[in-house]
Design an enzyme around this catalytic site. Structure first.
Site, short mmCIF file in Angstrom:
data_model
loop_
_atom_site.label_atom_id
_atom_site.label_comp_id
_atom_site.label_asym_id
_atom_site.label_seq_id
_atom_site.Cartn_x
_atom_site.Cartn_y
_atom_site.Cartn_z
N GLU A 137 0.71 -1.09 0.09
CA GLU A 137 0.11 -0.21 0.04
C GLU A 137 0.73 1.25 -0.06
O GLU A 137 1.92 1.23 0.65
CB GLU A 137 -0.88 0.01 1.27
CG GLU A 137 -1.87 1.08 1.38
CD GLU A 137 -2.72 1.01 2.60
OE1 GLU A 137 -3.15 -0.25 2.91
OE2 GLU A 137 -3.15 1.99 3.29
N ASP B 153 0.36 5.35 0.48
CA ASP B 153 -0.55 6.14 1.07
C ASP B 153 -0.57 7.69 1.05
O ASP B 153 0.49 7.91 1.82
CB ASP B 153 -1.10 5.97 2.53
CG ASP B 153 -1.92 4.67 3.04
OD1 ASP B 153 -2.34 4.26 2.02
OD2 ASP B 153 -1.57 4.15 3.92
N GLU C 160 -2.89 10.70 3.03
CA GLU C 160 -4.17 10.92 3.50
C GLU C 160 -4.04 12.38 4.14
O GLU C 160 -2.88 12.87 4.36
CB GLU C 160 -4.00 10.17 4.95
CG GLU C 160 -4.43 8.68 4.41
CD GLU C 160 -4.52 7.77 5.70
OE1 GLU C 160 -4.50 8.05 7.01
OE2 GLU C 160 -4.78 6.35 5.61
N THR D 129 1.62 10.44 4.95
CA THR D 129 1.88 9.35 4.04
C THR D 129 2.37 8.10 4.46
O THR D 129 3.26 7.98 5.83
CB THR D 129 3.04 9.81 3.18
OG1 THR D 129 4.15 9.89 3.92
CG2 THR D 129 2.71 11.32 2.35
N ASN D 130 2.25 7.07 3.97
CA ASN D 130 2.83 5.75 4.50
C ASN D 130 3.10 4.90 3.44
O ASN D 130 2.53 5.07 2.37
CB ASN D 130 1.96 5.11 5.43
CG ASN D 130 2.28 4.27 6.65
OD1 ASN D 130 3.54 3.81 6.49
ND2 ASN D 130 1.45 3.80 7.43
N ASP E 97 3.72 1.20 9.61
CA ASP E 97 4.55 1.93 10.28
C ASP E 97 5.69 2.75 9.64
O ASP E 97 6.71 2.82 10.28
CB ASP E 97 5.21 0.83 11.37
CG ASP E 97 4.12 0.01 12.17
OD1 ASP E 97 3.22 0.60 12.39
OD2 ASP E 97 4.50 -1.04 12.58
N GLU F 71 5.21 6.13 8.64
CA GLU F 71 4.71 7.46 8.38
C GLU F 71 5.80 8.63 8.45
O GLU F 71 6.76 8.59 9.20
CB GLU F 71 3.85 7.80 9.58
CG GLU F 71 2.49 6.66 9.87
CD GLU F 71 3.24 5.61 10.77
OE1 GLU F 71 4.27 5.25 11.20
OE2 GLU F 71 2.11 4.89 11.19
N TRP G 4 -8.39 10.23 16.11
CA TRP G 4 -6.83 10.63 15.96
C TRP G 4 -6.55 11.51 14.92
O TRP G 4 -5.45 12.02 15.15
CB TRP G 4 -6.54 9.22 15.50
CG TRP G 4 -6.71 8.60 13.93
CD1 TRP G 4 -7.84 8.11 13.55
CD2 TRP G 4 -5.99 8.95 12.73
NE1 TRP G 4 -8.01 7.75 12.38
CE2 TRP G 4 -6.69 8.38 11.83
CE3 TRP G 4 -4.84 9.57 12.58
CZ2 TRP G 4 -6.25 8.43 10.48
CZ3 TRP G 4 -4.37 9.70 11.09
CH2 TRP G 4 -5.21 9.05 10.14
#
Ligand SMILES: *[C@@H]1O[C@H](CO)[C@@H](O)[C@H](O)[C@H]1NC(C)=O
Ligand SMILES: *[C@@H]1O[C@H](CO)[C@@H](O)[C@H](O)[C@H]1NC(C)=O
Ligand SMILES: *[C@@H]1O[C@H](CO)[C@@H](O)[C@H](O)[C@H]1NC(C)=O
Length: 295
Positions: free
Chosen positions: A108, A110, A112, A126-127, A135, A137, A202
């Site tokens: 994945e 990401d 966000e 981002t990840n 984990d 980020e 969160w």
């Protein structure tokens, strides 16, 4: 089809019948028609495709958010999307735009966008997940107001590296360090997904600021989706038989100028980097944070 469409502003669009005509349909470069390119997957009418496929809006209210996904799966690509984020008080909301494969050991990539109170900055989160493990980020502020206009958010994913771009400016790089034993996404095809949902447990100041439902519905807008990508279908890549020269993105990496621009963003706009979070990793930072590839 070998025409490639680019949209500029809201009403002018340029049809560029590019050299991809010569490449045939092997390498697919297209843009801009959500009716053709995506399926709305949830939200019970809260996601809408408008303007003959040129605009897509997602909305969120107390009952539900909404989302869509690309019809195609890709194995490597340069994906561009223009987004205009939820304006005003967007605290608690998250707009996501990412690539993801299937299964329990998924890959994945990401983007966000974490909303905020009016006037307070969004965070771009981002990840990168490889084989089900994330984990990784990194978070950034932006150097503009992402709710005032559309801006381009891109993911370059090729066998050598993953690069996140904002308006063509690299903000993050994840290199293929497989030779150091670090997994890299390269054998699972991914779809593009996007959604708008409530994450007020969160998202904003770590969950301190809650969504103000009196402001609902919250709406984010999308346009100019462009996938310059290898389409993966029935175990075959659309790029496998291509010998064209127009897929330069497949070997693209940061040159020294881009590297400088990336450093500028990381120096001035980065708010979190897992690679600096020694408290979080008392056993030692993840390997990719400490490997040096420079000779
Ligand atoms: C991709 O590679 C990983 C590790 O090499 C493996 O665990 C996984 O099963 C592979 N997936 C596919 C679809 O080949
Ligand atoms: C929201 O604004 C606060 C105050 O400026 C800031 O600390 C925070 O990083 C901002 N972004 C998010 C998503 O919380
Ligand atoms: C690939 O290369 C061959 C031989 O050079 C050429 O005949 C063919 O047209 C090329 N195909 C594409 C899609 O460029």
């Amino acid at each position: 089809m070998a025409a490639s469409f680019s949209y500029y502003n809201s009403n002018v669009f340029v049809v560029a019948v590019t050299t991809s005509l010569l490449v045939g349909s092997l390498l697919v470069a297209f843009a801009g028609n959500f009716d053709q390119d995506v399926d709305i997957t949830w939200g019970d009418g809260r996601a809408k495709i408008l303007n003959n496929g040129k605009l897509l809006t997602l909305s969120l209210d107390k009952t539900s958010g909404s989302g869509f996904q690309s019809k195609n799966e890709y194995l490597f690509g340069k994906i561009d999307m223009k987004l205009k984020l939820v304006p005003g008080n967007s605290a608690g909301t998250v707009t996501a735009y990412y690539l993801r494969s299937q299964g329990s050991s998924w890959d994945e990539i990401d983007f966000e966008f974490l909303g905020n109170l009016s006037g307070d900055p969004y965070i771009v989160h981002t990840n990168v997940y490889t084989q089900g493990k994330g984990d990784r980020e990194q978070q950034f502020y932006l150097w503009f107001d992402p709710t005032a206009d559309f801006h381009t958010y891109s993911i370059l994913w090729n066998p050598g590296n993953i690069i996140f771009y904002v308006d063509g400016r690299p903000i993050r790089e994840f290199k293929n360090l497989q030779s150091f034993g670090i997994p890299y996404p390269k054998n699972q095809s991914m779809r593009v997904y996007s959604s708008l949902w409530n994450a007020d447990d969160w998202a904003t100041r770590g969950g301190l600021v809650k969504t103000d439902w009196t402001q609902a519905p919250f709406t984010a807008s999308f346009k100019s989706f462009n996938a310059n990508a290898c389409i993966w279908s029935n175990g075959v890549s659309s790029c496998s038989s291509s010998n064209s020269t127009s897929n330069a993105w497949l070997s693209q990496e940061l040159d020294s100028r881009s590297q400088k621009r990336l450093t500028w963003v990381q120096k001035n706009y980065m708010v979190y980097n897992y690679c600096s979070d020694t408290k979080r990793f008392p056993q030692g930072l993840p390997l990719e944070c400490t490997v040096t590839t420079k000779a």
